[in-house]
Design an enzyme around this catalytic site. Sequence first.
Site, PDB file in Angstrom:
ATOM      1  N   LYS A  66       0.800  -1.226   0.000  1.00 61.62           N
ATOM      2  CA  LYS A  66       0.000   0.000   0.000  1.00 61.62           C
ATOM      3  C   LYS A  66       0.838   1.285   0.000  1.00 61.62           C
ATOM      4  O   LYS A  66       0.423   2.290  -0.566  1.00 61.62           O
ATOM      5  CB  LYS A  66      -0.964   0.017   1.194  1.00 61.62           C
ATOM      6  CG  LYS A  66      -2.147  -0.917   1.011  1.00 61.62           C
ATOM      7  CD  LYS A  66      -3.152  -0.760   2.128  1.00 61.62           C
ATOM      8  CE  LYS A  66      -4.266  -1.785   1.948  1.00 61.62           C
ATOM      9  NZ  LYS A  66      -5.309  -1.687   2.948  1.00 61.62           N
ATOM     10  N   GLU A 152       5.354   4.438  19.734  1.00 60.29           N
ATOM     11  CA  GLU A 152       5.977   5.512  18.932  1.00 60.29           C
ATOM     12  C   GLU A 152       5.222   5.757  17.626  1.00 60.29           C
ATOM     13  O   GLU A 152       5.257   6.864  17.090  1.00 60.29           O
ATOM     14  CB  GLU A 152       7.438   5.173  18.577  1.00 60.29           C
ATOM     15  CG  GLU A 152       8.356   4.873  19.749  1.00 60.29           C
ATOM     16  CD  GLU A 152       8.181   3.444  20.241  1.00 60.29           C
ATOM     17  OE1 GLU A 152       8.536   2.518  19.495  1.00 60.29           O
ATOM     18  OE2 GLU A 152       7.672   3.243  21.375  1.00 60.29           O
TER      19      GLU A 152
END
Length: 279
Positions: A66, A152
């Site tokens: 993607k 994160e």
Amino acid sequence: MVKIFGVIGHPVAHSLSPVMHNAVFRSLKIDANYFSFDVGKNELQDGIKGAKALKFSGLNVTIPHKISVMKYLDIIDESAKIVNAVNTIKFDNKKTIGYNTDGIGAIKAIKKRTEIEGKKIFIFGAGGAARSIIFSALFNNAEISVYNRTEEKVDVINDEVMKKLNKRIKKVDLNNLMSELENCEIIINATSVGMFPDVNESIIDEKFMPEGKIVMDIVYNPIETKFLKYAKKKNCITIDGVDMLVYQGAESLKIWLDIEIKDDIIKIMKDAVIKELKK
Ligand code: ATR
């Protein structure tokens, strides 16, 4: 001339997109066929080039391409630019245009049950699917809280949201997970946890599932995941992954064929997917 469509990914053998799209082509008597193409990372550029040369009409793009496919396309539509991922390619007068319909697919699935504007939405995950949902939900003026195993990644999305939309998402950690879940109105599992064959897994234990929320899972195999089973036990309204799959597919069809996808076509797509899943 027969129009050729398909999905490229790796692995892609179990994709339900061929069954879903071919059902529409047959029903609308469109002279088109949809195939799945297993294309590895090193073959992706050749795959796109080949599809262009062979005058394909459109492709869906799935895991793991993607993001990486973007560099091989001529034009990136705003829908994909903002999320930084493409799931739909249109081959238009020899130009390749990349779009993203995952987010709008999820939003449509939710909007069937409830309004989104002003709602507090809790999202598990920070991968490609989660990103698409986060950006689309922010466009719809929802407030977003996100928990992801790799924390994160939530910071990275937050930085992009700040830069692109001048908004913020709330990063949730294990200390405030419970209170955030209680506080929100809609809860979405946008991770792959619970997907076949790991059907006994859920992103949260039953005891953490709050009462009476709207709970959605992007996993569609099985149709009723463990996560949704817990939600039902807690009197939540549930939205399964089939709806999102169908609506993102319908948005792709709209882009490729320039036609309105009415509810009867949505039903044909959904029935085809459910029939296949029940096999
Ligand atoms: P997709 O494009 O389908 O979103 P992805 O980008 O690989 O796929 O993202 C998968 C998501 O599922 C991530 O949020 C991932 O968490 P990490 O970022 O920590 O990897 C989450 N995920 C997958 N397996 C998980 C597991 N066993 N427990 C918790 N989260 C998981």
